[in-house]
Design a protein around this motif. Structure first.
Motif, PDB file in Angstrom:
ATOM      1  N   GLN A  36      47.885  58.156  28.629  1.00  0.00           N
ATOM      2  CA  GLN A  36      47.581  57.164  29.650  1.00  0.00           C
ATOM      3  C   GLN A  36      48.770  56.247  29.869  1.00  0.00           C
ATOM      4  N   VAL A  37      49.057  55.940  31.125  1.00  0.00           N
ATOM      5  CA  VAL A  37      50.146  55.029  31.469  1.00  0.00           C
ATOM      6  C   VAL A  37      49.574  53.621  31.670  1.00  0.00           C
ATOM      7  N   LEU A  38      50.104  52.653  30.966  1.00  0.00           N
ATOM      8  CA  LEU A  38      49.636  51.276  31.052  1.00  0.00           C
ATOM      9  C   LEU A  38      50.699  50.400  31.704  1.00  0.00           C
ATOM     10  N   LEU A  39      50.253  49.416  32.437  1.00  0.00           N
ATOM     11  CA  LEU A  39      51.159  48.486  33.102  1.00  0.00           C
ATOM     12  C   LEU A  39      50.884  47.081  32.617  1.00  0.00           C
ATOM     13  N   CYS A  40      51.902  46.382  32.156  1.00  0.00           N
ATOM     14  CA  CYS A  40      51.766  44.979  31.759  1.00  0.00           C
ATOM     15  C   CYS A  40      52.095  44.108  32.964  1.00  0.00           C
ATOM     16  N   TYR A  41      51.117  43.349  33.405  1.00  0.00           N
ATOM     17  CA  TYR A  41      51.306  42.535  34.602  1.00  0.00           C
ATOM     18  C   TYR A  41      52.126  41.275  34.334  1.00  0.00           C
ATOM     19  N   GLY A  42      52.192  40.848  33.084  1.00  0.00           N
ATOM     20  CA  GLY A  42      52.919  39.631  32.772  1.00  0.00           C
ATOM     21  C   GLY A  42      52.003  38.420  32.721  1.00  0.00           C
ATOM     22  N   GLN A  43      52.592  37.269  32.491  1.00  0.00           N
ATOM     23  CA  GLN A  43      51.820  36.026  32.341  1.00  0.00           C
ATOM     24  C   GLN A  43      51.630  35.364  33.708  1.00  0.00           C
ATOM     25  N   TYR A  44      50.731  35.942  34.487  1.00  0.00           N
ATOM     26  CA  TYR A  44      50.478  35.445  35.833  1.00  0.00           C
ATOM     27  C   TYR A  44      49.194  34.616  35.878  1.00  0.00           C
ATOM     28  N   THR A  45      49.205  33.611  36.742  1.00  0.00           N
ATOM     29  CA  THR A  45      47.975  32.885  37.024  1.00  0.00           C
ATOM     30  C   THR A  45      47.111  33.745  37.944  1.00  0.00           C
ATOM     31  N   ASN A  46      45.869  33.352  38.143  1.00  0.00           N
ATOM     32  CA  ASN A  46      44.997  34.102  39.037  1.00  0.00           C
ATOM     33  C   ASN A  46      45.521  34.101  40.466  1.00  0.00           C
ATOM     34  N   LEU A  47      46.096  32.987  40.887  1.00  0.00           N
ATOM     35  CA  LEU A  47      46.637  32.916  42.236  1.00  0.00           C
ATOM     36  C   LEU A  47      47.793  33.903  42.404  1.00  0.00           C
ATOM     37  N   GLU A  48      48.636  34.025  41.387  1.00  0.00           N
ATOM     38  CA  GLU A  48      49.753  34.974  41.436  1.00  0.00           C
ATOM     39  C   GLU A  48      49.260  36.415  41.380  1.00  0.00           C
ATOM     40  N   LEU A  49      48.247  36.684  40.555  1.00  0.00           N
ATOM     41  CA  LEU A  49      47.671  38.028  40.501  1.00  0.00           C
ATOM     42  C   LEU A  49      47.057  38.406  41.850  1.00  0.00           C
ATOM     43  N   LEU A  50      46.391  37.439  42.478  1.00  0.00           N
ATOM     44  CA  LEU A  50      45.768  37.695  43.775  1.00  0.00           C
ATOM     45  C   LEU A  50      46.830  37.961  44.836  1.00  0.00           C
ATOM     46  N   GLU A  51      47.891  37.179  44.788  1.00  0.00           N
ATOM     47  CA  GLU A  51      48.949  37.309  45.792  1.00  0.00           C
ATOM     48  C   GLU A  51      49.723  38.618  45.650  1.00  0.00           C
TER      49      GLU A  51
END
Length: 264
Positions: free
Chosen positions: A5-20
Motif C-alpha cells: 500500500q502507498v501512503l501519503l503524509c499530508y503534513g501538519q496542516y490545519t483543517n482550512l489548509e486541508l480543505l483548500e
C-alpha cells in the motif's frame, strides 16, 4: 515494495489548509488552530509573531498567546519587572490569570454570538445533507426544496417528520436553517440553466458535498471556540479555589505554617 500500500503524509496542516489543498477536513485535527481578534499592541511585540497567537484544536491558548495575554493584562508599571515570567510561560499571579481567562472567555463568547448559526443548527444541516446523499436522497432533496420554496408551515414540513432536532429549534432558529437551504436551492436553480438538474443524483451530489464541507469547517471552528469557553470556565474555577485558599492561609498564619511543616 511492489504490491504494498502507498501512503501519503499530508503534513501538519490545519483543517482550512486541508480543505483548500486536498478537499477534506478532519473532525479532530491536532494541527488545527483558529485566530481571534487581539488588541493591536498585543500582536506587535517582538516576542510574539501574529501567526503564533492562536487557539489550539483543544480550545487551549497556544504558548505564545497565553504569554502575550499574561503580559498585556499585567499593570503597565509592573511589566518590566514581571515580563520574564510571562516570556517563560509562568504564571504571574492568580489575579493575573483570572483576568486573562475572563478576557479570553468574553472574546470567545462574543465571537460565537456573532456567528449566524449555532453548533446545533450546523449539526442539523449536516444530517439533512447526509440524508440527501443517501441512495434514495434525490426524492427527499426535491421534496425538501419544494417545502422550503413554498414556505410550508413548520408543522407540515418534511424536516419535522425526519429530524428530531428540528422540533427542538425555536421559530427564529428554524428560519435560519431554512434560509440556508433556500439559498442553496436558488443558487443551484440558477445553474439549471447551465445544465444542472437536481433530480439527477450525479449532478446534485457535488454541490451537496461542497455545502457539507463548508458546514463541517465552520462546525469545527465553533467547536474550538466552545472548547475554549469550557477551558476558561474550568481554569476560573481552579483559580477561584486557589484564591480562596490563599486568603484562608493569610487569615490563619498558624495553619499555613502547619502546611509547610507537613510538606517537609
Amino acid at each position: 515494495m511492489q504490491g504494498e500500500q502507498v501512503l501519503l503524509c499530508y503534513g501538519q496542516y490545519t483543517n482550512l489548509e486541508l480543505l483548500e489543498h486536498y478537499g477534506f477536513i478532519l473532525n479532530d485535527n491536532p494541527n488545527d488552530k483558529i485566530y481571534i481578534d487581539l488588541d493591536d499592541d498585543m500582536s506587535t511585540v517582538k516576542q510574539w509573531e501574529r501567526n503564533h497567537l492562536y487557539l489550539q484544536w483543544d480550545g487551549k491558548p497556544s504558548f505564545s498567546l497565553l504569554a502575550a495575554l499574561r503580559y498585556h493584562t499585567a499593570p503597565p508599571n509592573l511589566r518590566k519587572a514581571i515580563g520574564h515570567l510571562a516570556f517563560s510561560g509562568l504564571q504571574i499571579s492568580v489575579e493575573n490569570d483570572t483576568i486573562v481567562n475572563k478576557w479570553l472567555l468574553e472574546r470567545c463568547e462574543n465571537l460565537i454570538t456573532k456567528l449566524p448559526t449555532t453548533i446545533e443548527e450546523d449539526e442539523l444541516l449536516q444530517e439533512i445533507i447526509n440524508r440527501c446523499l443517501d441512495a434514495d436522497g434525490n426524492q427527499f432533496l426535491l421534496e425538501l426544496l419544494q417545502d422550503v420554496e413554498m414556505g410550508k408551515r413548520d408543522d407540515n414540513c418534511i424536516l419535522l417528520d425526519t429530524f428530531p432536532k428540528w422540533s427542538r429549534l425555536c421559530s427564529k432558529r428554524r428560519n435560519i436553517v431554512t434560509s440556508e437551504i433556500r439559498t442553496f436551492y436558488k443558487l443551484h436553480w440558477l445553474q439549471t440553466h447551465k445544465g444542472m438538474d437536481l433530480s439527477h443524483k450525479s449532478e446534485a451530489s457535488p454541490a451537496l458535498d461542497r455545502w457539507k464541507l463548508a458546514i463541517q469547517w465552520r462546525l469545527r471552528y465553533k467547536t474550538i471556540l466552545h472548547r475554549c469557553i469550557l477551558h476558561c470556565n474550568d481554569q476560573l474555577e481552579h483559580l477561584c479555589t486557589a484564591a480562596d485558599s490563599g486568603k484562608q492561609d493569610q487569615a490563619n498564619p498558624t495553619k499555613r505554617c502547619g502546611k509547610l511543616r507537613s510538606r517537609r
